[in-house]
Design a protein around this motif. Structure first.
Motif, PDB file in Angstrom:
ATOM      1  N   ILE A  41      -4.013 -29.904 -21.713  1.00 59.92           N
ATOM      2  CA  ILE A  41      -5.026 -29.831 -22.738  1.00 59.92           C
ATOM      3  C   ILE A  41      -4.644 -28.340 -23.545  1.00 59.92           C
ATOM      4  O   ILE A  41      -4.950 -27.472 -22.783  1.00 59.92           O
ATOM      5  N   ILE A  42      -4.429 -28.554 -25.038  1.00 65.27           N
ATOM      6  CA  ILE A  42      -4.264 -27.313 -25.711  1.00 65.27           C
ATOM      7  C   ILE A  42      -5.598 -26.747 -26.216  1.00 65.27           C
ATOM      8  O   ILE A  42      -5.832 -25.672 -26.081  1.00 65.27           O
ATOM      9  N   SER A  43      -6.178 -27.827 -26.733  1.00 64.62           N
ATOM     10  CA  SER A  43      -7.468 -27.420 -27.363  1.00 64.62           C
ATOM     11  C   SER A  43      -8.436 -28.507 -27.427  1.00 64.62           C
ATOM     12  O   SER A  43      -8.058 -29.648 -27.655  1.00 64.62           O
ATOM     13  N   ILE A  44      -9.655 -28.273 -27.486  1.00 62.38           N
ATOM     14  CA  ILE A  44     -10.718 -29.165 -27.472  1.00 62.38           C
ATOM     15  C   ILE A  44     -11.900 -28.775 -28.737  1.00 62.38           C
ATOM     16  O   ILE A  44     -12.307 -27.714 -28.572  1.00 62.38           O
ATOM     17  N   ASP A  45     -11.794 -29.684 -29.852  1.00 57.67           N
ATOM     18  CA  ASP A  45     -12.595 -29.155 -30.983  1.00 57.67           C
ATOM     19  C   ASP A  45     -14.032 -30.179 -30.977  1.00 57.67           C
ATOM     20  O   ASP A  45     -13.752 -31.338 -31.300  1.00 57.67           O
ATOM     21  N   PHE A  57     -15.042 -32.261 -15.625  1.00 52.44           N
ATOM     22  CA  PHE A  57     -13.866 -32.614 -16.569  1.00 52.44           C
ATOM     23  C   PHE A  57     -12.588 -31.862 -16.481  1.00 52.44           C
ATOM     24  O   PHE A  57     -12.757 -30.899 -15.670  1.00 52.44           O
ATOM     25  N   ALA A  58     -11.737 -32.562 -16.807  1.00 56.35           N
ATOM     26  CA  ALA A  58     -10.306 -31.818 -16.786  1.00 56.35           C
ATOM     27  C   ALA A  58     -10.429 -30.536 -17.287  1.00 56.35           C
ATOM     28  O   ALA A  58     -10.815 -30.280 -18.372  1.00 56.35           O
ATOM     29  N   VAL A  59      -9.757 -29.671 -16.458  1.00 56.33           N
ATOM     30  CA  VAL A  59      -9.756 -28.203 -16.925  1.00 56.33           C
ATOM     31  C   VAL A  59      -8.413 -27.723 -17.812  1.00 56.33           C
ATOM     32  O   VAL A  59      -8.413 -27.500 -18.910  1.00 56.33           O
ATOM     33  N   GLU A  60      -7.285 -28.110 -17.106  1.00 58.81           N
ATOM     34  CA  GLU A  60      -6.048 -27.606 -17.664  1.00 58.81           C
ATOM     35  C   GLU A  60      -5.178 -28.959 -18.159  1.00 58.81           C
ATOM     36  O   GLU A  60      -4.591 -29.047 -19.303  1.00 58.81           O
ATOM     37  N   LYS A  61      -5.401 -29.722 -17.287  1.00 61.65           N
ATOM     38  CA  LYS A  61      -4.356 -31.066 -17.299  1.00 61.65           C
ATOM     39  C   LYS A  61      -5.246 -32.087 -17.149  1.00 61.65           C
ATOM     40  O   LYS A  61      -6.009 -32.192 -16.336  1.00 61.65           O
ATOM     41  N   VAL A  62      -4.729 -33.403 -17.912  1.00 62.56           N
ATOM     42  CA  VAL A  62      -5.346 -34.538 -17.629  1.00 62.56           C
ATOM     43  C   VAL A  62      -4.224 -35.254 -16.653  1.00 62.56           C
ATOM     44  O   VAL A  62      -3.025 -35.010 -16.851  1.00 62.56           O
ATOM     45  N   LEU A  63      -4.713 -36.013 -15.512  1.00 64.13           N
ATOM     46  CA  LEU A  63      -3.730 -36.511 -14.608  1.00 64.13           C
ATOM     47  C   LEU A  63      -3.565 -38.032 -14.591  1.00 64.13           C
ATOM     48  O   LEU A  63      -2.748 -38.834 -13.832  1.00 64.13           O
ATOM     49  N   TYR A  64      -4.330 -38.733 -15.380  1.00 63.16           N
ATOM     50  CA  TYR A  64      -4.139 -40.258 -15.621  1.00 63.16           C
ATOM     51  C   TYR A  64      -4.984 -40.571 -16.699  1.00 63.16           C
ATOM     52  O   TYR A  64      -5.822 -39.914 -17.329  1.00 63.16           O
ATOM     53  N   VAL A  65      -4.457 -41.993 -17.313  1.00 61.59           N
ATOM     54  CA  VAL A  65      -5.078 -42.326 -18.383  1.00 61.59           C
ATOM     55  C   VAL A  65      -6.350 -42.824 -18.084  1.00 61.59           C
ATOM     56  O   VAL A  65      -6.742 -43.670 -17.232  1.00 61.59           O
TER      57      VAL A  65
END
Lengths: 776, 289
Positions: free
Chosen positions: A57-61, A97-105
């Motif tokens: 996850i680079i950014s969330i707006d 909630f995922a902090v740095e990475k998401v690990l599955y769809v």
């Protein structure tokens, strides 16, 4: 070990098929599930989930979503506690909630609370998430290669659980064996598919969090939710409404509770969050696909000497309950047949796919399929009948498994023999018309787990019974959780029996951490035995108090008193009697509330080796299942026409509910055997996360089932009860596979038994036969 | 999983419905049973601004027989009505039977035969048997009406010859000399499953001779597919096991299946072979239309 039949007939309430206490509400649609609940001022919560199997996850707006009228909160990882959760502390590896990475769809990224569902969905679409897509790890075998991306820092080579257990001397047993086979089998990522999706309604009032949710265990939910939010357990109340099925998938919090609780705390308003069907599938926590290699040795007579089992288990993104599943996979294998030498090596591996967890039969059904298939292959190699080889090896009562599970009652031999008789096995095996076949598979399961999921000295179950001031009814307070299986009904029958009153006299308050005594909940087939003990003890305390007072009132000796169906009388002098309610009423007037209390904790069970607690239980059930199939050799289609299941489940409290459990478990096993597997594309995106493409058996697909029993009495269970809810899932896959072999001589090593797979196997055999003929 | 907002229109006549469709163009969708449309809307695959409901158009419902024309099925007739209808059971029982293989009982109470055709899903169960029986579509539009052979009706997945202002009004199964027909669906469970492959055959037998043969394949091409070369194997010939087997193989070769989660192209081709043989045998031996 069998209880005299004469005594069984004395029971007034147990052993009878009373209607379920909730049958009317459910049949009329009056029953309200969490998603049906309406609360003033409530908001709708929705979760934004990852479209990628593996990404940074680079950014969330969230700004655009926040500005949408009707949106009351938008939250991401930075708005919720960073405490990780999971099942065992060493493997807490999941965040709200995922902090740095998401690990599955489907991984949770953000959530909104809005005035209605439409606004909430619109708001989700306005959240901008920038991802750096990473290569996904999808193959559990490749996942262990050093060059593969690592999903979690703490699990090198993506191995989160590694197990090595060794009992006896397997190498020597195999060396001494007359015949040894090694075969590899595999299962699928089958899903629970509860009719009711996961759902939670959270309220945050005066520093107290109240969550009504679809749960198998209010207690574990309370424990985990309090820990994650840093609240006292006493400030978290978890309760349920009606629950539309769990099957293991609602034993751990799903995120619906964490997220709705976080949204309720942020907005100060109640928040209801209900998964849609796609979310139920991607959240998963169902069956682990296992790759099982068995090396098994037998004597010339078919006596099992030893077995070495190796497992590669695809766990998906997070550990969830998977550490237990991985241990169960191997631990349950030596339960039903007697052999002394056993080794088990297991690896549970992470992939960027939905996380696997507990599902009916927890870890054991796929290894059981492997073992039952291989046992049939061994029988064929030896020229033995499939049933005869099982009778040679069937576990006997009062024995110990190599991994130190103590078995008390065991009518397994009788169950096999009865199944043989009622199915007409001897007239059918190898003698049916072309394309038809018959096969056997067996199983056995725990009746409650010897140890809870987290370390605690709490007893496993508690119960309180309070008799009304008028003495006309009694209310049973139990933390046991009725998720559709009927525990409320069974426990009410037990309470009435223990007190000597009628089933209709019992009212129920259940499954609420605030108003009912502690109970670990509906899993591991534990409630009839464990919650049942607590209820029996509570009922007997009421009975004792009532009889003491009645003895005084009738001027008789208390040891001469008895109570049955509300009539208290002096044994041998039935004319000296008094109604239960008069004595109970007098009790309240002269002594205060008439209350009985009970608790149950199992004795210390199991060995002292690493992982020894998994699979321990006060009692074990056994079952034999025989299936008859018809195959279409041109298309590979298999139709299961009949199944005979004979269960050793101890004393029966409610026969109708028991047979319904057998049928339900068997149909679930059938789904896994014939239809069910979650499938994914090359990027890890699910291709059949809906009820059209993920096929479970319908009423038209299921075979005729004869569910039968053997006489059995379990000394470690109240009134002699033991397991029934999961055990009938275990034999099904093996019995189907063996029946197909009997029908057309095709051995399928991997589930499910789809027509195309069967057709391919037939074609391959034809090719081989042609080639062999050409060589000649 | 919520249906997006739309305007709901309830025309009283077919002409009014056509006018609305003509006016709103691709922004409008027709609602009959809704068993496809509503699901697509819930899944976000369709977001029409206007729903034109046909619920007031009673003429589009029902099944009747007209001498010299044939059996006429209103497009709004539900699948279960097709299953149960006495006229069809008597004259074209294979059509009733095909309708009975669709979806599940509850869906068959809602979904309509017209919807099944207009939706133009390659795996649909009704097109193969209707095409095998030379059915026609009566299409009504602003400029009048036209009759189209159902065989020409489908252009691709989700695509038909219907113009924006047109509505499928009726399906006509003409009186014919056909002596036997059969449809077999191969699904992966007994209810609620799409065809992996489906084959319909119809024959006109004269003694041992197959005067005419139609074989139509479903779920193995972008549209229902006539297996013309396979038909030619039998047409005008004395039927034999050898010819039936040959027809099966040729039909399989004519099919253009894809691989998806329900089955591989190879398996589907094999199924076409098996189902072609089986439907031909039933059509020839049992001899009912």
């Amino acid at each position: 070990m069998s209880e005299p039949a004469a005594k069984k007939e004395q029971y007034s309430v147990i052993g009878k098929s009373v209607p379920k206490v909730d049958a009317y509400d459910k049949a009329t649609g009056r029953a309200r599930y969490t998603g049906d609940l309406k609360v003033p001022n409530a908001l709708v919560g929705k979760i934004l989930r990852s479209p990628h199997a593996h990404a940074r996850i680079i950014s969330i707006d969230t700004s655009k979503a926040e500005q949408l009228p009707g949106v009351k909160a938008v939250i991401t990882a930075k708005d919720v506690p960073s405490v990780m959760y999971g099942i065992s502390p060493a493997r807490y590896d999941e965040n709200i909630f995922a902090v740095e990475k998401v690990l599955y769809v489907g991984d949770k990224v953000a959530a909104v609370a809005a005035v209605d569902e439409e606004t909430a969905v619109k708001a989700l679409n306005l959240i901008d998430v920038e991802y750096e897509v990473l290569p996904p790890v999808l193959d559990p075998f490749r996942a262990m290669d050093p060059d593969q991306p690592q999903l979690h820092e703490q699990y090198p080579r993506n191995i989160s659980v590694e197990i090595h257990q060794n009992f006896g001397d397997v190498d020597k047993a195999l060396a001494d064996a007359y015949h040894v086979r090694t075969d590899t089998f595999s299962g699928t990522r089958a899903a629970h598919v509860p009719m009711e999706p996961h759902a939670a309604l959270s309220k945050w009032e005066g520093g107290k969090l109240t969550i009504t949710c679809s749960t198998q265990s209010p207690h574990y939910f309370q424990y985990h939710i309090a820990r994650v939010f840093g609240l006292k357990m006493g400030d978290v109340r978890v309760l349920k409404s009606y629950v539309g099925g769990g099957f293991g998938g609602k034993l751990e919090p799903s995120g619906a509770e964490y997220v709705s609780a976080a949204l309720a705390m942020k907005t100060g308003r109640p928040v209801k969050l209900v998964f849609d069907r796609w979310e139920v599938f991607v959240h998963h926590r169902g069956r682990h696909p296992q790759h099982i290699t068995l090396t098994t040795g037998v004597t010339k007579e078919g006596k099992l000497l030893g077995c070495h089992a190796r497992f590669i288990i695809d766990g998906g993104a997070y550990t969830s309950l998977g550490i237990a599943s991985a241990y169960y996979a191997g631990a349950m294998l030596p339960l039903i047949y007697m052999f002394d030498h056993y080794r088990f090596d297991g690896f549970r591996v992470h992939t960027n796919l939905p996380s696997c967890g507990a599902q009916r039969g927890h870890g054991a059904p796929q290894p059981r399929f492997a073992f039952e298939s291989q046992l049939d292959m061994i029988a064929k190699d030896l020229g033995m009948d499939s049933i005869d080889i099982r009778l040679v090896n069937a576990r006997k009562p009062d024995t110990m498994t190599p991994n130190e599970f103590k078995v008390n009652s065991c009518a397994f031999t009788e169950a096999i023999q009865k199944a043989r008789r009622i199915s007409g096995w001897d007239e059918k095996k190898g003698k049916l018309a072309s394309g038809k076949g018959i096969g056997i598979g067996c199983g056995g399961f725990i009746s409650g787990n010897g140890y809870p999921i987290y370390r605690t000295r709490l007893p496993h179950a508690g119960a309180v019974i309070k008799v009304s001031e008028q003495g006309d009814i009694a209310t049973l307070y139990t933390g046991a959780v009725d998720i559709g299986q009927g525990s409320d009904t069974v426990l009410a029958q037990m309470a009435a029996e223990a007190m000597g009153i009628d089933f209709e006299d019992i009212k129920l308050v259940t499954a609420d951490t605030e108003t009912t005594p502690h109970d670990f909940g509906a899993y591991a087939s534990r409630q009839t035995l464990m919650s049942g003990w607590a209820v029996k003890e509570a009922g007997e305390e009421v009975r004792r108090q009532v009889l003491e007072l009645a003895a005084e009132m009738l001027e008789a000796n208390v040891e001469d008193m008895n109570v049955d169906r509300r009539v208290i009388y002096v044994k041998g002098s039935p004319e000296k009697s008094i109604p239960f309610e008069r004595v109970a009423n007098e009790f309240f007037i002269t002594r205060g509330p008439l209350v009985g209390r009970g608790k149950y904790a199992p004795p210390k069970l199991g060995g002292s080796f690493k992982g020894a607690p998994v699979g321990t239980s006060p009692a074990y059930s056994f079952a034999a299942q025989i299936s008859q199939v018809e195959t279409d050799e041109e298309t590979g289609q298999v139709m299961v026409t009949d199944v005979w299941d004979v269960h050793d489940c101890g004393q029966v409290i409610n026969p109708t509910l028991l047979h319904a459990q057998v049928e339900g478990a068997l149909f679930m096993g059938m789904g896994e055997a014939m239809y069910e597997a979650m499938v994914f594309d090359a990027n890890g995106k699910p291709l059949n996360a809906n009820l059209g493409d993920y096929r479970i058996p319908t009423a038209l697909d299921v075979p005729q089932v004869v569910s039968d029993l053997v006489d059995s009495y379990e000394p470690a269970g109240p009134w002699g009860v033991k397991e029934v809810g999961e055990g009938a899932t275990l034999p099904t896959m093996g019995s189907y596979a063996n029946a197909i072999y009997d029908a057309i001589g095709i051995r399928i090593y991997d589930m499910p038994l789809t027509p195309e797979k069967v057709w391919r196997a037939i074609e391959q055999r034809k090719r081989q036969e042609r080639e062999a003929a050409e060589k000649k | 999983m919520i249906v997006p907002e739309f305007d709901y229109l309830t025309p009283q006549t077919l002409n009014e419905a056509c006018a609305l469709l003509g006016e709103y163009g691709s922004r409008a969708k027709v609602l009959a049973g809704g068993s496809d449309l509503v699901v697509k809307m819930k899944n976000g695959l369709l977001k029409p601004d206007y729903i034109v409901s046909l619920k007031n158009l009673q003429d589009l419902k029902g099944i009747r027989y007209e001498a010299g024309t044939g059996v006429i099925i209103g497009a709004r007739t539900t699948h279960n009505r097709v299953v149960e209808n006495e006229i069809l059971r008597e004259r074209f029982p294979s059509v009733s039977a095909a309708a009975g293989t669709m979806a599940a009982y509850q869906v068959r109470n809602i979904g309509t035969i017209g919807g099944n055709l207009v939706n133009a899903v390659p795996s649909a169960d009704m097109p193969p048997i209707l095409i095998a029986l030379s059915a026609k579509a009566r299409i009504v539009g602003l400029s009048g009406e036209r009759l189209v052979d159902l065989e020409e009706f489908f252009l691709g997945p989700g695509k038909t010859v219907l113009n924006q202002d047109e509505i499928l009004a009726e399906i006509i199964i003409p009186d014919q000399a056909t002596t036997g027909s059969s449809y077999i669906k191969f699904g992966l469970r007994r209810a609620g499953s799409l065809a992996v492959a489906g084959v319909a055959s119809s024959v006109m037998m004269d003694g041992e001779m197959a005067e005419d043969v139609r074989i139509v394949l479903g779920a193995v091409a972008p549209t229902p597919l006539r297996a013309r070369e396979a038909e030619a194997v039998l047409r005008g010939k004395k039927v034999s096991q050898e010819l039936i087997e040959q027809a099966g193989k040729i039909a399989a070769a004519e099919s253009k299946p894809i691989t998806d989660i329900r089955g591989s192209a190879e398996y589907r081709r094999h199924l076409v072979d098996v189902l072609t043989r089986r439907t031909l045998k039933t059509a020839i031996e049992k001899g009912h239309v």
